[in-house]
Design an enzyme around this catalytic site. Structure first.
Site, PDB file in Angstrom:
ATOM      1  N   GLY A  44       0.759  -1.250   0.000  1.00  0.00           N
ATOM      2  CA  GLY A  44       0.000   0.000   0.000  1.00  0.00           C
ATOM      3  C   GLY A  44       0.785   1.292   0.000  1.00  0.00           C
ATOM      4  O   GLY A  44       0.334   2.297  -0.530  1.00  0.00           O
ATOM      5  N   GLU A  99       3.704   4.234   5.867  1.00  0.00           N
ATOM      6  CA  GLU A  99       2.547   3.330   5.723  1.00  0.00           C
ATOM      7  C   GLU A  99       1.396   4.078   5.055  1.00  0.00           C
ATOM      8  O   GLU A  99       1.289   5.303   5.172  1.00  0.00           O
ATOM      9  CB  GLU A  99       2.158   2.817   7.127  1.00  0.00           C
ATOM     10  N   ASP A 100       0.539   3.340   4.374  1.00  0.00           N
ATOM     11  CA  ASP A 100      -0.599   3.984   3.705  1.00  0.00           C
ATOM     12  C   ASP A 100      -1.655   4.459   4.700  1.00  0.00           C
ATOM     13  O   ASP A 100      -2.141   5.580   4.615  1.00  0.00           O
ATOM     14  CB  ASP A 100      -1.214   3.068   2.623  1.00  0.00           C
ATOM     15  N   ASP A 103      -5.107   1.714  10.894  1.00  0.00           N
ATOM     16  CA  ASP A 103      -6.498   1.349  11.149  1.00  0.00           C
ATOM     17  C   ASP A 103      -6.588   0.845  12.598  1.00  0.00           C
ATOM     18  O   ASP A 103      -6.680   1.652  13.523  1.00  0.00           O
ATOM     19  CB  ASP A 103      -6.872   0.281  10.110  1.00  0.00           C
ATOM     20  N   SER A 104      -6.476  -0.460  12.823  1.00  0.00           N
ATOM     21  CA  SER A 104      -6.511  -0.982  14.197  1.00  0.00           C
ATOM     22  C   SER A 104      -5.252  -0.598  14.976  1.00  0.00           C
ATOM     23  O   SER A 104      -5.260  -0.575  16.192  1.00  0.00           O
ATOM     24  CB  SER A 104      -6.636  -2.511  14.182  1.00  0.00           C
ATOM     25  N   GLY A 105      -4.171  -0.351  14.239  1.00  0.00           N
ATOM     26  CA  GLY A 105      -2.894  -0.046  14.888  1.00  0.00           C
ATOM     27  C   GLY A 105      -2.026  -1.288  15.096  1.00  0.00           C
ATOM     28  O   GLY A 105      -0.872  -1.188  15.494  1.00  0.00           O
ATOM     29  N   LEU A 108       1.363  -1.576  12.800  1.00  0.00           N
ATOM     30  CA  LEU A 108       2.458  -0.675  13.156  1.00  0.00           C
ATOM     31  C   LEU A 108       2.962  -0.870  14.569  1.00  0.00           C
ATOM     32  O   LEU A 108       4.155  -0.688  14.823  1.00  0.00           O
ATOM     33  CB  LEU A 108       2.056   0.774  12.895  1.00  0.00           C
ATOM     34  N   LYS A 131      -7.146   6.331  10.604  1.00  0.00           N
ATOM     35  CA  LYS A 131      -8.543   6.131  11.053  1.00  0.00           C
ATOM     36  C   LYS A 131      -8.505   5.936  12.558  1.00  0.00           C
ATOM     37  O   LYS A 131      -8.545   4.807  13.059  1.00  0.00           O
ATOM     38  CB  LYS A 131      -9.104   4.847  10.424  1.00  0.00           C
ATOM     39  N   PHE A 152     -14.170   2.948   4.242  1.00  0.00           N
ATOM     40  CA  PHE A 152     -13.134   2.217   3.511  1.00  0.00           C
ATOM     41  C   PHE A 152     -12.747   2.998   2.267  1.00  0.00           C
ATOM     42  O   PHE A 152     -13.575   3.304   1.422  1.00  0.00           O
ATOM     43  CB  PHE A 152     -13.609   0.809   3.148  1.00  0.00           C
ATOM     44  N   ASP A 159      -5.843  -0.300  -1.610  1.00  0.00           N
ATOM     45  CA  ASP A 159      -6.607  -1.236  -2.438  1.00  0.00           C
ATOM     46  C   ASP A 159      -7.819  -1.789  -1.724  1.00  0.00           C
ATOM     47  O   ASP A 159      -7.941  -1.731  -0.501  1.00  0.00           O
ATOM     48  CB  ASP A 159      -5.725  -2.429  -2.811  1.00  0.00           C
ATOM     49  N   ARG A 165      -5.600   0.474  -6.653  1.00  0.00           N
ATOM     50  CA  ARG A 165      -4.388   1.146  -6.167  1.00  0.00           C
ATOM     51  C   ARG A 165      -3.925   2.273  -7.096  1.00  0.00           C
ATOM     52  O   ARG A 165      -3.273   3.218  -6.673  1.00  0.00           O
ATOM     53  CB  ARG A 165      -3.220   0.142  -6.048  1.00  0.00           C
TER      54      ARG A 165
HETATM   55  P1  IMP Z   1      -3.983  -2.117  10.921  1.00  0.00           P
HETATM   56  O1  IMP Z   1      -3.681  -0.732  11.389  1.00  0.00           O
HETATM   57  O2  IMP Z   1      -3.019  -3.154  11.391  1.00  0.00           O
HETATM   58  O3  IMP Z   1      -5.416  -2.516  11.204  1.00  0.00           O
HETATM   59  O4  IMP Z   1      -3.876  -2.255   9.379  1.00  0.00           O
HETATM   60  C1  IMP Z   1      -3.635  -1.287   8.484  1.00  0.00           C
HETATM   61  C2  IMP Z   1      -3.772  -1.943   7.132  1.00  0.00           C
HETATM   62  O5  IMP Z   1      -5.143  -2.259   6.854  1.00  0.00           O
HETATM   63  C3  IMP Z   1      -3.364  -0.981   6.042  1.00  0.00           C
HETATM   64  O6  IMP Z   1      -2.007  -1.121   5.729  1.00  0.00           O
HETATM   65  C4  IMP Z   1      -4.262  -1.395   4.898  1.00  0.00           C
HETATM   66  O7  IMP Z   1      -3.654  -2.429   4.168  1.00  0.00           O
HETATM   67  C5  IMP Z   1      -5.495  -1.933   5.542  1.00  0.00           C
HETATM   68  N1  IMP Z   1      -6.596  -0.945   5.549  1.00  0.00           N
HETATM   69  C6  IMP Z   1      -7.221  -0.449   6.630  1.00  0.00           C
HETATM   70  N2  IMP Z   1      -8.181   0.433   6.284  1.00  0.00           N
HETATM   71  C7  IMP Z   1      -8.153   0.490   4.938  1.00  0.00           C
HETATM   72  C8  IMP Z   1      -8.914   1.252   3.980  1.00  0.00           C
HETATM   73  O8  IMP Z   1      -9.812   2.052   4.274  1.00  0.00           O
HETATM   74  N3  IMP Z   1      -8.587   1.048   2.669  1.00  0.00           N
HETATM   75  C9  IMP Z   1      -7.601   0.192   2.273  1.00  0.00           C
HETATM   76  N4  IMP Z   1      -6.875  -0.531   3.142  1.00  0.00           N
HETATM   77  C10 IMP Z   1      -7.149  -0.390   4.462  1.00  0.00           C
HETATM   78 MG    MG Z   2      -1.279  -2.127   3.831  1.00  0.00          MG
END
Ligand code: IMP
Ligand code: MG
Length: 177
Positions: A44, A99-100, A103-105, A108, A131, A152, A159, A165
């Site tokens: 991403g 990082e792109d 989300d949950s964290g 990272l 987010k 989303f 993606d 993408r």
């Molecule tokens: P997390 O912070 O571990 O939950 O994951 C982050 C990853 O979830 C990102 O690198 C994306 O690959 C994916 N992700 C979370 N939200 C989105 C979204 O809105 N669009 C696309 N990918 C997302």
């Molecule tokens: Mg990703």
């Protein structure tokens, strides 16, 4: 024939360009006189990273990691594994993870934990999108492009099922799938 619904653009190309330029300026100021190792998270981050590094005034090297998270369906178990590791030793280097989206964290917080054990001189995170309301573990990026609500999004490297993408704008998925 019914006309396809127009995608809802959350951040158009020009707005992204402006914000990425600001981030690059801020990072350049913070790392003045240093050489950065930029670590991109595949897949991403590659579009954002490509734009970001071209705005930097400090020299940098680049490397990439790929991570896989486990869980049932869309619910992550919280387990994150490195499936492609760095090829560069990071001990003593100033490392910036790119990082792109956060989300949950989980991704990272796990990656920073793993990389910190390798004793870089410094370790920071630059995320294009954040987010915040979706966090399952506490995590704060050092540099954030835009904080977004729980929707989303795709485009600019992000993606859905490896699609979208290539879009130059960040769009909300409901409207283009
Ligand atoms: P997390 O912070 O571990 O939950 O994951 C982050 C990853 O979830 C990102 O690198 C994306 O690959 C994916 N992700 C979370 N939200 C989105 C979204 O809105 N669009 C696309 N990918 C997302
Ligand atoms: Mg990703």
């Amino acid at each position: 024939m019914a006309e396809a619904k127009k995608p809802e653009i959350l951040f158009p190309k020009a707005v992204i360009e402006q914000r990425v330029g600001e981030l690059a300026e801020q990072i350049s100021r913070d790392y003045e006189g240093k050489e950065l190792l930029i670590v991109g998270i595949l897949n991403g981050a590659f579009v954002f990273m490509a734009d970001l590094i071209r705005g930097l005034d400090v020299p940098c090297r680049v490397d990439f990691v790929r991570l896989a998270s486990y869980g049932c369906g869309s619910v992550s178990s919280g387990e994150v594994r490195i499936t492609k590791d760095l090829e560069t030793p990071i001990a003593g280097r100033d490392v910036l993870i790119v990082e792109d989206i956060v989300d949950s964290g989980l991704t990272l917080s796990r990656l920073t934990e793993v990389l910190r054990e390798r004793q870089p001189a410094s370790l920071r995170v630059c995320a294009f999108l954040d987010k915040r309301e979706r966090r399952r573990v506490p995590f704060a990026a050092d540099y954030v492009g835009f904080v977004i609500p729980d929707r989303f999004v795709v485009g600019y490297g992000l993606d859905y099922d490896e699609k979208f993408r290539f879009l130059p704008d960040v769009c909300v998925l409901e409207d283009i799938a």
